[in-house]
Design a protein around this motif. Sequence first.
Motif, short mmCIF file in Angstrom:
data_model
loop_
_atom_site.label_atom_id
_atom_site.label_comp_id
_atom_site.label_asym_id
_atom_site.label_seq_id
_atom_site.Cartn_x
_atom_site.Cartn_y
_atom_site.Cartn_z
N UNK A 190 0.35 -20.49 -37.16
CA UNK A 190 0.18 -20.50 -38.61
C UNK A 190 0.22 -19.11 -39.23
N UNK A 191 0.33 -18.08 -38.41
CA UNK A 191 0.31 -16.70 -38.90
C UNK A 191 1.53 -16.41 -39.77
N UNK A 192 1.28 -15.91 -40.96
CA UNK A 192 2.38 -15.58 -41.88
C UNK A 192 2.96 -14.22 -41.54
N UNK B 154 -3.52 -10.37 -32.99
CA UNK B 154 -2.18 -10.95 -32.94
C UNK B 154 -1.51 -10.53 -34.24
N UNK B 155 -0.31 -9.98 -34.12
CA UNK B 155 0.40 -9.46 -35.31
C UNK B 155 1.77 -10.10 -35.42
N UNK B 156 2.06 -10.60 -36.60
CA UNK B 156 3.42 -11.07 -36.89
C UNK B 156 4.01 -10.06 -37.86
N UNK B 157 5.07 -9.43 -37.43
CA UNK B 157 5.75 -8.45 -38.27
C UNK B 157 6.73 -9.17 -39.19
N UNK B 158 7.78 -8.50 -39.62
CA UNK B 158 8.76 -9.09 -40.52
C UNK B 158 9.55 -10.21 -39.85
N UNK B 159 9.72 -10.13 -38.54
CA UNK B 159 10.46 -11.15 -37.81
C UNK B 159 9.61 -12.36 -37.50
N UNK B 160 10.13 -13.22 -36.65
CA UNK B 160 9.43 -14.46 -36.33
C UNK B 160 8.47 -14.30 -35.15
N UNK B 161 8.61 -13.23 -34.35
CA UNK B 161 7.79 -13.12 -33.14
C UNK B 161 6.39 -12.60 -33.45
N UNK B 162 5.46 -13.01 -32.61
CA UNK B 162 4.07 -12.56 -32.70
C UNK B 162 3.78 -11.69 -31.48
N UNK B 163 3.12 -10.58 -31.71
CA UNK B 163 2.80 -9.63 -30.65
C UNK B 163 1.29 -9.54 -30.52
#
Length: 113
Positions: A12-14, A29-38
Amino acid sequence: MLRHISKRAVDALKRRTTLWDDAVRGFAARRRAGASVVYAVKFRAGGRQRWFRIGTHGSPWTPDTARAEALRLLGEVARGQDPAAVKIGARTAPTVGELVDRFLTEHAGAKLK
């Protein structure tokens, strides 16, 4: 945002959002501009604030495995180590080819003359 990092929360992370774990301080947990979460852990070592990237969400990194890795890394920090500095040092270490060239130049070349 501070809450338990779970698969549902990660899904659900935007975009451009960081979710901080409420159980392990510094784990995120970080979601940057792309779709992946790091998954990452933020800590302070030697007076410097550091980010350590654990890995991208997906096999093998689930919220639980990334949390366990964050705890391991924070344990290293508590023992006085800096995992980020170790990672940077490994990246800048000479390659085997560079070591062979240096050996040939400094030692084998001197013995051949």
